[in-house]
Design a protein around this motif. Structure first.
Motif, PDB file in Angstrom:
ATOM      1  N   PRO A 245       3.889   5.813  -9.034  1.00 28.25           N
ATOM      2  CA  PRO A 245       3.339   4.526  -8.607  1.00 28.25           C
ATOM      3  C   PRO A 245       3.260   4.433  -7.083  1.00 28.25           C
ATOM      4  N   SER A 246       2.087   4.058  -6.582  1.00 28.22           N
ATOM      5  CA  SER A 246       1.844   4.069  -5.140  1.00 28.22           C
ATOM      6  C   SER A 246       1.450   2.680  -4.668  1.00 28.22           C
ATOM      7  N   ILE A 247       1.958   2.304  -3.495  1.00 19.85           N
ATOM      8  CA  ILE A 247       1.777   0.925  -3.032  1.00 19.85           C
ATOM      9  C   ILE A 247       1.667   0.875  -1.519  1.00 19.85           C
ATOM     10  N   ALA A 248       0.884  -0.088  -1.041  1.00 22.80           N
ATOM     11  CA  ALA A 248       0.836  -0.437   0.370  1.00 22.80           C
ATOM     12  C   ALA A 248       1.137  -1.926   0.494  1.00 22.80           C
TER      13      ALA A 248
ATOM     14  N   LEU B 231      -6.367   4.225   1.547  1.00 22.70           N
ATOM     15  CA  LEU B 231      -4.958   4.596   1.692  1.00 22.70           C
ATOM     16  C   LEU B 231      -4.471   5.508   0.568  1.00 22.70           C
ATOM     17  N   GLY B 232      -5.252   5.633  -0.488  1.00 23.34           N
ATOM     18  CA  GLY B 232      -4.846   6.485  -1.599  1.00 23.34           C
ATOM     19  C   GLY B 232      -3.686   5.909  -2.382  1.00 23.34           C
ATOM     20  N   VAL B 233      -3.742   4.599  -2.680  1.00 20.30           N
ATOM     21  CA  VAL B 233      -2.694   3.950  -3.476  1.00 20.30           C
ATOM     22  C   VAL B 233      -3.344   3.129  -4.587  1.00 20.30           C
ATOM     23  N   ARG B 234      -2.564   2.826  -5.608  1.00 25.51           N
ATOM     24  CA  ARG B 234      -3.079   2.027  -6.717  1.00 25.51           C
ATOM     25  C   ARG B 234      -2.764   0.535  -6.542  1.00 25.51           C
TER      26      ARG B 234
END
Length: 501
Positions: A120-123, A182-185
């Motif tokens: 899981p990816s986040i900004a 950013l390459g996040v979900r």
């Protein structure tokens, strides 16, 4: 992020990509020529002063006005005559220059989409300050930074670094576009207000792929509970993304809110105005006087002292010993802070205490696998140890976690590329807008020299020596933390070929 392209006559100028096309064919134009052309075209019809143009092409470097004259002449030759038979660039005697052609602004070209990580990816986007007091801006920025740090320490997540998150501050953009860049979900958006001893926070977690809101909540607490509130928000986000909570080692929290504000403001100033080292020093020492057990204040004061030693000449010029002492103090106060650990590790490497430096770097990564600065600084030290491929891998990871980083990331990448013999790539990296400054010119000159482009190399050397008249390759070789003689000799060879003393 998106930039603008400019069309005039048969030409299309893309300042972000660093290209000039004539009828879709590339035009060979110098790096400084592109900067000058972008400055003129961006203000077509206006008079642009010579000083503005020189700042655009030679940022932070003192050069003779004759250099500008030469570059303008080369641009005129490359562009040829306009449709009406005149020159594209007109001289305004004793003042500057003006771009005379009609210019059409084109929509920018989107950055390449980054692939999603395998977790899981986040900004965390900068929270909005919804209060009426602009003085609260630093408090709200600090809240955002703390949430980034808290999430970053969670091993099951991929978290974008502060620099890249704050690249979107004040920008109205579609969440899907931001997530792709950013390459996040997932994105966390929010707002905050501090007034009358209370803190009000609105936050929402968005799935950028589906557009759904996974979680949203409003908080209203006493200012005394601000850090407990941050922990609560972090826990809710982790639960929404991972479906479980995991207790992390406790963080050192400031006991004085003024000290917290001072540290946030100093941290921002170090990014935006590195020349303000004396003011940063005063702010951080004030923060420490208000809260003697505030680890982060010691950490950034150590960095400020170290920057003064590296760049030298400033009013707060200091030696490595003071910086190292401050970094040790920060780690002693908060051994669970990865940022304090990597700063200590970096300074230890410069003291040639490589064994302890390696231990501290490893501990920093264990504490926070998403701390991009750790990997960027580790790349520098690893390359000088002769482990060049490993160094390249570290800096690539740093860029993935921080796609819009500070300029020193490009310096670390360019150094690693030079060490690997990737000279063309090093030249491209070291001429990037964010790093094209005096500190990078020695490596740029060495890369050009290794390519046999000696005239360009000597020109960069001359500019470097204007700002660094006392530079000595022998002294540099003694102060840099090299562990591998072959790597050291490779750098020295490039410096000598470039004409560095």
């Amino acid at each position: 992020m998106q930039g603008s392209r400019f069309a005039f006559g048969p030409f299309v100028l893309d300042p972000d990509a660093g290209t000039l096309l004539r009828n879709d064919d590339p035009v060979a134009v110098s790096h400084r020529g592109l900067k000058l052309l972008a400055a003129l075209v961006g203000r077509a019809g206006d008079i642009v002063a010579k000083t503005e143009l020189m700042d655009a092409a030679w940022p932070g470097i003192a050069v003779e006005e004759g250099n500008l004259t030469v570059q303008i002449a080369q641009l005129r030759k490359l562009l040829g005559s306009s449709a009406g038979g005149g020159e594209w660039i007109a001289t305004v005697p004793r003042v500057g220059y003006r771009f005379t052609g009609a210019v059409h602004r084109l929509s920018g070209v989107r950055r390449k989409t980054l692939p999603l990580p395998d977790k899981p990816s986040i900004a965390v986007l900068p929270f909005l300050n919804i209060g009426s007091d602009p003085e609260q801006e630093s408090f709200v920025d600090g809240l955002t930074e703390d949430l980034i740090t808290d999430l970053s320490r969670m091993p099951g997540l991929f978290v974008i670094a502060r620099n890249s998150a704050f690249a979107y501050k004040g920008r109205a953009m579609d969440v899907r576009e931001i997530a792709e860049e950013l390459g996040v979900r997932y994105l966390l958006e929010g707002s905050a207000r501090r007034a009358a001893g209370r803190v009000r926070i609105n936050a929402k977690l968005i799935d950028a792929v589906s557009g759904d809101h996974l979680w949203a909540e409003r908080f209203d607490r006493s200012l005394d509970d601000i850090f407990a509130l941050q922990d609560e928000v972090t826990g809710r986000i982790v639960e929404a993304l991972l479906g479980r909570l995991r207790a992390l080692p406790p963080r050192n929290r400031p006991k004085n809110i003024e000290a917290y504000d001072l540290c946030v403001r100093a941290r921002k100033m170090m990014d935006d105005a590195p020349q303000a080292a004396e003011e940063v020093h005063l702010m951080l020492t004030r923060a420490i006087s208000l809260d003697p057990d505030y680890a982060e204040a010691y950490r950034w004061l150590a960095v400020n002292h170290w920057m003064g030693w590296v760049h030298s000449g400033g009013p707060t010029k200091s030696n490595r010993g003071i910086a190292l002492q401050l970094a040790r103090k920060a780690v002693a106060i908060d051994p669970n802070d990865a940022g304090c650990r990597w700063v200590l590790a970096y300074l230890l490497a410069y003291e040639r205490d490589f064994a302890e430096a390696d231990v501290q770097f490893a501990k920093a990564i264990e504490l926070d696998p998403n701390e991009a600065d750790t990997f960027a600084s580790l790349s520098d030290i690893t390359v000088l140890a002769g482990r060049i491929e490993e160094g390249l891998e570290h800096v690539r990871k740093a860029f993935r976690l921080n796609p819009f980083p500070a300029g020193w990331y490009y310096l670390a990448l360019g150094q690693a590329q030079y060490a690997a013999g990737q000279y063309e790539a090093a030249v491209e990296t070291l001429r990037h807008d964010e790093t094209y400054r005096t500190s990078s010119l020695r490596f740029l000159a060495a890369s050009l020299a290794q390519l046999g482009r000696l005239d360009e190399a000597r020109a960069e050397t001359a500019l470097f020596l204007v700002a660094n008249p006392d530079f000595s390759t022998a002294h540099w070789a003694m102060t840099e933390p090299f562990r591998d003689p072959a790597t050291l000799e490779h750098f020295v060879d490039g410096f000598r070929k470039a004409g560095l003393p």
